[in-house]
Motif scaffolding. Structure first.
Motif, PDB file in Angstrom:
ATOM      1  N   GLU A  70       4.008  -6.075  12.079  1.00 40.39           N
ATOM      2  CA  GLU A  70       3.010  -5.510  11.167  1.00 40.39           C
ATOM      3  C   GLU A  70       3.623  -4.497  10.213  1.00 40.39           C
ATOM      4  O   GLU A  70       3.195  -4.387   9.069  1.00 40.39           O
ATOM      5  N   LYS A  71       4.608  -3.771  10.671  1.00 38.86           N
ATOM      6  CA  LYS A  71       5.235  -2.791   9.785  1.00 38.86           C
ATOM      7  C   LYS A  71       5.861  -3.483   8.578  1.00 38.86           C
ATOM      8  O   LYS A  71       5.711  -3.029   7.439  1.00 38.86           O
ATOM      9  N   THR A  72       6.547  -4.564   8.843  1.00 43.11           N
ATOM     10  CA  THR A  72       7.165  -5.318   7.744  1.00 43.11           C
ATOM     11  C   THR A  72       6.100  -5.890   6.827  1.00 43.11           C
ATOM     12  O   THR A  72       6.220  -5.818   5.587  1.00 43.11           O
ATOM     13  N   LEU A  73       5.036  -6.426   7.421  1.00 45.09           N
ATOM     14  CA  LEU A  73       3.981  -7.017   6.603  1.00 45.09           C
ATOM     15  C   LEU A  73       3.286  -5.965   5.742  1.00 45.09           C
ATOM     16  O   LEU A  73       2.965  -6.223   4.572  1.00 45.09           O
ATOM     17  N   ASP A  74       3.040  -4.810   6.308  1.00 43.31           N
ATOM     18  CA  ASP A  74       2.405  -3.748   5.524  1.00 43.31           C
ATOM     19  C   ASP A  74       3.270  -3.360   4.332  1.00 43.31           C
ATOM     20  O   ASP A  74       2.765  -3.136   3.222  1.00 43.31           O
ATOM     21  N   LYS A  75       4.546  -3.270   4.554  1.00 43.40           N
ATOM     22  CA  LYS A  75       5.461  -2.921   3.464  1.00 43.40           C
ATOM     23  C   LYS A  75       5.445  -3.993   2.377  1.00 43.40           C
ATOM     24  O   LYS A  75       5.417  -3.689   1.169  1.00 43.40           O
ATOM     25  N   LEU A  76       5.460  -5.247   2.785  1.00 40.25           N
ATOM     26  CA  LEU A  76       5.434  -6.345   1.818  1.00 40.25           C
ATOM     27  C   LEU A  76       4.136  -6.337   1.017  1.00 40.25           C
ATOM     28  O   LEU A  76       4.152  -6.563  -0.203  1.00 40.25           O
ATOM     29  N   ARG A  77       3.014  -6.104   1.687  1.00 35.62           N
ATOM     30  CA  ARG A  77       1.726  -6.074   0.986  1.00 35.62           C
ATOM     31  C   ARG A  77       1.694  -4.932  -0.032  1.00 35.62           C
ATOM     32  O   ARG A  77       1.186  -5.088  -1.148  1.00 35.62           O
ATOM     33  N   GLU A  78       2.230  -3.791   0.372  1.00 39.97           N
ATOM     34  CA  GLU A  78       2.252  -2.648  -0.541  1.00 39.97           C
ATOM     35  C   GLU A  78       3.095  -2.956  -1.780  1.00 39.97           C
ATOM     36  O   GLU A  78       2.686  -2.674  -2.914  1.00 39.97           O
ATOM     37  N   MET A  79       4.258  -3.546  -1.578  1.00 38.63           N
ATOM     38  CA  MET A  79       5.141  -3.879  -2.703  1.00 38.63           C
ATOM     39  C   MET A  79       4.510  -4.942  -3.600  1.00 38.63           C
ATOM     40  O   MET A  79       4.611  -4.870  -4.836  1.00 38.63           O
TER      41      MET A  79
END
Length: 1511
Positions: free
Chosen positions: A1488-1497
């Motif tokens: 989820e941490k990686t996914l959150d970062k990707l969504r933000e970018m």
């Protein structure tokens, strides 16, 4: 030509000895004298202007039937309507006692059919006892029983111009009993049946076709010394032979003389000569002389001359013709006005002599279009001598004035022309005879046409195809080779099919003649306009939309290349406006960035008047920016800011109204457009402003305009046009090209890179018609097309359908992947463990963990003790396993890592016109010699780093290189006496001394082995007939074959048998490659030369790794290969090896051979490998090519089962659209092969084709032998990549179904030209067990382009779907063959994907090199992420470590992410989108941490590019 008494004596003695019967082969096919002859007779029909005009009127009445003819179904032709019923029983052809029968079969000359029938009618009147039955090749094909009946009772048979192999075989099998057989200018197998009493053309043994060397030497007395002119000596002999033979005693001389006289009657042509020919045959061979009137004397006409319909006679020289032409000014209003550009038109002599009406129409049409025609008629073989000696150009004269004499034999009567049109086709050198060895004399033709330096076009009517079939299905069969493939080897451009057959008459399509004239005028206008005044349109691409594709092209850095071209144009005097100062500097990236803003939908909807202000806002400095929405649309370019200030017209946009567009389209095309897209007055089209105007926008630099080619479809379906039959371009697409022609007034366009879409639009697949959209859109604008040199497949469409004059560019340098991060650590751990295994047992868990982390268990499974998970060793289990087993496993792991480390990839993008740097040069050389262990790396470094003052001597005499040279190699530099060398060293010295001339020779030579080459060279030397160049070429081929390990008939040659290419040869080859790569600068100069209307030298398309230096230098008009010579011998051999290995692999998995295999046949790999994929199909089926005498492949025959030793495998062939259209002859041959296999008298357990056909028949499926499937005729693509690209799919099954729906159309012989057979395809898919796909180059791997997953991947999914529906177990396997490698080693699909992702997408070396390329590099990265999702959807390839690595490399690495975002925000957004999509579809289990970062970018990037504002 006068012959000496000595020559006559030689001839008389020679013809009296035993060689005589075989000498006849030297005269086949009879060929003409190359020199113009003086008037020999006045034209048989002298036409007044009134008669000529009446003839033209009648001709136009004939042409008026064309429209109806195109609407009717084709009818049987070849006999009069009243005779089209069955000629039936043998009585039709029987004869009474005292009568004789001649059967005359005409082939490639249906235009003479009426003449031959009239001659037969006259013979019936003057000699009732002599019956002449006139037939054609179409009778052989359509009424074989009637032809056979006629031949059974014939006393003589006369055959002309028959080449079709089936027809050749049919005739040959039925004429052996006929005592008098005369076969002229046909296939060698058929001509060998010629027999006139004691004279015959049977060859000696199984040697090569053609005359014995002694005969060749004799015949050279009738010609000149040039090899390319030697064919001209044949007709010299034919002309004087009958007179000379009067003095030679014996029956053989008499019968040879008779044969020559019969040929002369036929060759001179005309009704009177043909009638006399039949009388001559009857009187001398068939009937008593008193029953047959004596034939008249031969009525001779010039072999070569000039013709005009209003002249009373032929002309001997162009100067004589021009004198008459210019004196006739005002004689007729239709004559071209004074000073009109002169265009040479090469005409077929027989068409002129038989008064074919189309020739008059062609000449007069040229005049009406403002051109002065110079019509020269020839037999065909002497075309090059006419161009060389009798035509000149202003360029040639300028060169001669400078002392550069290219053609010493240029006649004083030569006249200057501005273009050359060949209406015969075939190669320029040798004509029809030259086609027997395709491309053999291309260097001669290239040098000749380069010396003239004007456009060379081939435009002709079809002689064996009717107009309706051309307009329905495109140009077919041998005609496509004659008009397209062979002339392209000479550098021909702008092919135009002028017409075809209507019944038995040649008819022109007037609109096509006007098209030819328009294309000629376009080139001539361009050439004669000073550079400063030329208006040029440069067209970039922007599809697919919304992923950063604007201003990109495959393998090419478009912004930097564009900048280089513009700066080059400035130095050539082009007007680039005030935006480009005296220094000529421009900013390519800024231009591309401006175009990205201009094509934004909101700005387009706002309309043209707001576009300049939008660019002004985007280019403002940060402190002055007010209305631009976000940094993604900022253009930080000082050059652009100054350009906008200096040039108020820098941004040029125009709206085209519906009314104007309707007027340009005209009613027929307007109705077609509206049928597909709706009323033009609607306001909802792509590229349309809110006010209803169709917007065309771009950057205007003086007279050079730069724009983006419109998308093909609507939003959400941008490529719709490619996948709907009969759909037209949308209105704005048409408006774009219409504005280029009429609004901008472009005199030339440059399509910038690989590739655009105009050449892919609907219409005739080969041979444009007026309704073919590329033809309509491009009009008369010369089209200069920059294309990657390694893609001779798709470039064919650009050349043939898009009138592209191609200019090739190099591919990026090669690089070795190396190892990085975890892979490098793993290698180090393995090395440390293996150094002292006993002491390093503690490293076992760490090694296992690294293997798991990088996903290597799939490629290097644990094969030791049993483990909890098969093939996988856990860290807990690692300590417990046997050390020896562990060591063996590490050995395999280490080997795999070595393969990864040494694997090549294409690094970055190429910049047009840039030679390699020293480091890049080393990369090219390392890639080329990667599989040569005998090439020292030091030598490559020395060569790559050479200074201009250094030479090969410096490399050879380097202290570390010199000891590697042999005595023979040292002798070349050190003056060792040849007499002191051993025989082996003598031979090697000769090879090494000559191999520097041979670096264009291909790396794969086929079955011409060492002994055969040496024998041929020795024979040529013995006869004194070998030129130095040919000796060098032949000897070097032998040396190269030894180096590559190819021996007699393809068997390996050991070093002891010949030594291979020595060290000196390798070094000189590397030196030559370096020299050619440094000529990359010619890419830019070639574009400039093309824009001058100059001739661009041709070259084969291909890549350096496979094809060697023959594909260099670039900057050439690339071409493909002769489709009738595929597969090549080398391809056949490699294909067999591949098929054997694939079958063994499949058999090893299940214990039995697979019954069905699918093979993808693509145009690109077929061309570059010369047919390896076709060879794989043949090997699986158990078949081999059959060649006729000229080397053309005419049939695929079954190998007997006893020889094959295994069952025949059934094969489903998946054809790309380009393969389908380019290799239609191969498709027909394969179709015939499957039918042959299905009918073979073999048990079904040994013939799976027959087995499956019987099963399909039992199910009631129509045409069960069909095995060749593709898109509908004229369509391209599977549409799978489009669905993946826009995300419009639910699951992989949909993608498989999409492929099946798009590829359910069967192709083959006769009427099988895209018949929908979805049920049959589904059955074939359900039985498929393995798929085979070739990869043809380093540059285009599985993960590099969308087409592989969209076709091979989707084919696998379609087969899996079909098998599941049929209740069959097991997934379909896929074998990948990388044909650019010397080794033939199939790999599984998944293994290849993993290898590619490790060495490319996840490799920091690859990533950094691509990121350095700016917007284009970012786009390339983006596309590989799309392909990753595509492979998951079609093949279920979903491995977390790939996505983990991609996210780490391109998103979590802040420096890389920022670099991509700045370079191309849309491309970066697509990278993020694909990662999130992969997770959403279950392909990637991300935290989820990686996914959150990707969504933000993703959200931040989307905000930056969501729109554009303007003042």
């Amino acid at each position: 030509m006068s012959m000496t008494k000595h020559g006559v004596a030689i001839l008389c003695v020679f013809l009296s000895v035993t060689l005589f019967p075989h000498a006849a082969r030297a005269f086949a096919p009879p060929l003409s004298n190359h020199a113009l002859q003086p008037h020999q007779v006045r034209r048989t029909t002298v036409s007044s202007s009134r008669a000529s005009r009446r003839g033209l009127h009648l001709y136009m009445q004939d042409v008026a039937t064309l429209k109806k003819a195109t609407l009717r179904k084709p009818t049987t032709v070849g006999v009069p309507v009243g005779e089209r019923g069955r000629l039936g029983d043998e009585g039709e052809f029987g004869k009474k006692e005292g009568e004789a029968s001649i059967v005359f079969i005409a082939g490639f000359e249906s235009f003479n059919l009426a003449l031959y029938r009239e001659a037969a009618r006259r013979i019936k009147e003057v000699c009732p006892s002599l019956k002449v039955h006139v037939m054609t090749d179409r009778d052989v094909a359509g009424r074989p029983d009637d032809v056979a009946a006629a031949l059974r009772t014939a006393d003589a048979v006369f055959v002309s111009l028959i080449f079709d192999f089936d027809q050749v075989t049919f005739i040959k099998d039925r004429i052996g009993h006929i005592p008098l057989r005369m076969i002229f200018e046909s296939a060698l197998e058929l001509m060998s049946e010629t027999s006139v009493a004691s004279f015959n053309m049977k060859g000696r043994g199984e040697g090569p076709a053609g005359p014995p060397p002694a005969v060749k030497a004799l015949l050279r007395q009738f010609g000149n010394k040039r090899e390319e002119d030697r064919l001209a000596g044949y007709l010299n002999f034919l002309k004087v032979g009958p007179k000379l033979l009067q003095y030679v005693p014996g029956d053989k001389a008499r019968d040879l003389r008779s044969w020559l006289e019969i040929y002369s009657y036929w060759n001179q042509g005309g009704l009177e000569n043909v009638v006399n020919m039949f009388l001559y045959i009857g009187r001398n061979f068939l009937l008593p002389k008193e029953k047959v009137p004596a034939p008249g004397a031969l009525r001779e006409t010039p072999t070569v001359g000039l013709y005009h319909p209003f002249a009373d006679d032929y002309f001997s020289t162009p100067a004589e013709y021009l004198k008459w032409y210019e004196s006739e000014k005002g004689f007729d209003a239709a004559l071209a006005p004074p000073g009109s550009p002169r265009v040479a038109i090469l005409l077929y002599r027989k068409h002129v002599l038989t008064h074919q009406k189309y020739i008059d129409v062609l000449i007069r049409s040229m005049e009406k279009e403002g051109l002065t025609p110079v019509p020269v008629f020839i037999t065909g073989v002497e075309a090059h001598t006419i161009v060389r000696d009798l035509l000149t150009t202003s360029y040639e004269q300028q060169q001669r004035n400078r002392g550069v004499i290219a053609n010493e034999g240029l006649s004083k009567d030569a006249i200057a022309v501005e273009a050359i049109v060949n209406t015969i086709g075939f190669p320029l050198v040798g004509g029809p005879a030259g086609s027997m060895e395709a491309g053999r004399q291309t260097e001669v033709s290239t040098q000749l046409l380069s010396s003239k330096n004007v456009p060379y076009l081939v435009a002709a009517p079809l002689l064996v195809q009717d107009i309706p079939s051309w307009m329905r299905n495109g140009v077919q069969g041998l005609q496509s080779v004659v008009l397209f493939a062979l002339p392209e080897l000479d550098g021909a451009v702008d092919p135009v099919v002028l017409g075809g057959l209507v019944a038995d008459k040649i008819a022109l399509v007037p609109e096509r003649v006007r098209k030819l004239a328009a294309r000629l005028n376009g080139w001539i206008r361009l050439r004669n306009t000073p550079p400063k005044e030329r208006k040029i349109a440069i067209i970039l691409y922007g599809f697919p939309p919304n992923v950063g594709a604007t201003g990109t092209a495959a393998l090419l850095n478009v912004p930097d290349s564009l900048q280089g071209l513009l700066e080059q144009l400035k130095t050539q005097g082009y007007d680039l406006g005030p935006a480009v100062g005296p220094d000529g500097k421009v900013d390519g990236e800024a231009i591309v960035a401006a175009l990205k803003v201009l094509v934004q939908d909101p700005l387009v909807r706002a309309g043209p008047k707001y576009m300049r202000s939008a660019i002004v806002n985007a280019a403002r400095e940060e402190s002055a920016r007010s209305l631009v929405s976000g940094p993604a649309l900022n253009i930080n370019s000082t050059w652009l800011r100054h350009a906008l200030k200096d040039d108020p017209n820098l941004i040029r946009a125009q709206g085209i109204t519906s009314k104007r567009l309707r007027r340009a389209l005209r009613p027929i095309l307007a109705s077609k457009v509206e049928k597909g897209w709706g009323e033009l007055e609607q306001v909802n089209f792509i590229g349309q402003s809110s006010e209803g105007e169709f917007v065309v926008q771009g950057v205007q630099l003086g007279n050079v305009w730069i724009g983006v080619q419109p998308l093909l479809g609507l939003e959400g379906d941008p490529m719709r046009l490619l996948f709907e039959r009969d759909l037209t371009p949308h209105p704005q697409y048409f408006a774009f090209y219409e504005w280029l022609r009429t609004g901008l007034g472009a005199q030339a366009c440059v399509h910038f890179g690989m590739h655009g879409t105009v050449e892919w639009l609907p219409g005739s697949p080969l041979g444009n018609t007026g309704l073919t959209w590329p033809d309509r859109l491009l009009g008369d604008i010369p089209n200069v097309y920059i294309y990657a040199a390694n893609n001779p497949s798709e470039s064919i469409l650009a050349k043939r359908r898009g009138y592209g004059t191609l200019v090739s560019h190099n591919v990026p340098p090669y690089a070795r992947a190396g190892l990085y991060k975890e892979l490098a650590l793993l290698r180090d751990l393995i090395g440390e463990y293996r150094s002292e295994p006993d002491k390093n047992q503690a490293l076992k868990p760490a090694i296992v963990e690294k293997v798991r982390l990088v996903g290597l268990f799939q490629d290097c499974p644990w094969e030791g003790t049993d483990t909890a998970e098969e093939g996988v060793l856990s860290t807990d289990e690692a300590d417990k396993v046997d050390s020896k087993a562990f060591g063996d496993w590490l050995f395999k792991l280490n080997d795999y890592l070595l393969v990864l480390e040494q694997r090549l990839f294409s690094e970055g993008l190429h910049c047009l016109g840039h030679p390699p740097s020293q480091s890049q040069m080393l990369q090219y050389l390392e890639g080329y010699f990667a599989e040569d262990p005998n090439m020292p790396h030091l030598a490559l470094e020395l060569i790559a780093n050479m200074t201009p003052s250094q030479s090969v001597f410096d490399v050879l005499h380097h202290p570390s290189i010199r000891p590697l040279l042999t005595p023979a190699e040292l002798a070349l530099d050190e003056g060792v006496r040849v007499a002191d060398l051993t025989p082996a060293d003598k031979y090697q010295a000769s090879l090494q001394g000559l191999d520097k001339l041979s670096f264009g020779v291909r790396r794969f030579f086929g079955d011409m082995g060492m002994k055969k080459v040496k024998d041929e060279v020795d024979l040529e030397v013995q006869m004194g007939t070998a030129s130095g160049a040919n000796m060098a070429l032949s000897k070097t081929r032998a040396a190269e074959m030894q180096r590559r390990g190819v021996g007699v008939e393809g068997r390996p040659v050991s070093e002891t048998e010949g030594g291979g290419m020595g060290m000196r040869g390798r070094i000189e080859e590397a030196m030559e490659i370096r020299k050619l790569l440094m000529r990359n600068e010619e890419e830019l100069s070639a574009v400039v030369r093309a824009l001058n209307g100059e001739y661009i030298r041709p070259a084969p398309g291909g890549d350096l790794l496979r094809d060697g230096a023959g594909v260099l230098p670039t900057g050439r008009n690339i071409h493909a290969l002769d489709p009738y010579r595929m597969p090549s011998p080398a391809a056949e051999q490699r294909g067999k090896v591949a098929a054997d290995k694939i079958l063994e692999e499949q058999k090893g998995a299940g214990g039995v051979f697979p019954e069905s295999v699918a093979v993808t046949l693509w145009g690109l790999d077929a061309i570059k490998t010369k047919g390896e994929s076709v060879a794989i199909v043949l090997a699986l089926v158990g078949a081999r090519p059959v060649k006729e005498g000229t080397g053309r492949i005419v049939k695929f025959e079954l190998i007997p089962l006893e020889e094959l030793g295994r069952p025949r495998i059934d094969v489903l062939c998946s054809l790309s659209g380009i393969f389908r259209d380019t290799f239609a002859n191969v498709v027909d041959l394969l179709d015939a092969l499957f039918e042959q296999a299905a009918e073979a008298d073999e048990p079904i357990e040994m013939n799976y084709i027959k087995k499956h056909v019987q099963e399909l028949q039992a199910k009631g499926i129509d045409r069960p032998t069909a095995r060749l499937f593709s898109n509908p005729a004229g369509d391209f693509g599977s549409m799978v990549n489009e669905r993946v690209g826009n995300g419009e799919w639910e699951d992989g099954k949909e993608l498989g179904d999409t492929w099946a729906a798009r590829n359910g159309f069967s192709f083959g012989r006769k009427t099988e030209k895209g018949t929908a057979r979805p049920e049959l395809l589904r059955e074939l898919l359900s039985s498929t067990e393995r798929i085979v796909q070739e990869i043809d180059s380093v540059e285009y791997g599985l993960t590099d382009i969308q087409e592989y997953y969209a076709n091979t991947g989707a084919l696998k999914k379609a087969a899996d779907n079909a098998r599941e529906s049929a209740g069959k177990k097991g997934k379909v396997k896929v074998s990948i063959l990388e044909s650019f490698s010397k080794a033939v080693e199939p790999r599984d699909l998944e293994q290849t994907l993993r290898m590619e992702y490790r060495t490319k997408l996840l490799n920091p070396k690859w990533a950094e090199a691509m990121a350095k390329q700016g917007s284009g590099g970012a786009y390339e990265i983006s596309q590989r992420m799309t392909a990753l999702v595509g492979w998951a959807g079609t093949t279920d390839f979903a491995e977390d470590w790939v996505y983990d690595g991609a996210a780490e490399r391109y998103a979590m690495d802040e420096a890389m992410a920022e670099k991509l975002r700045k370079a191309n925000p849309e491309a970066f957004q697509n990278v993020l989108r694909r990662m999130l999509e992969a997770n959403g579809r279950g392909f990637w289990k991300a935290d989820e941490k990686t996914l959150d970062k990707l969504r933000e970018m993703y959200s931040q990037t989307e905000d930056e590019i969501e729109g554009v504002r303007w003042e």
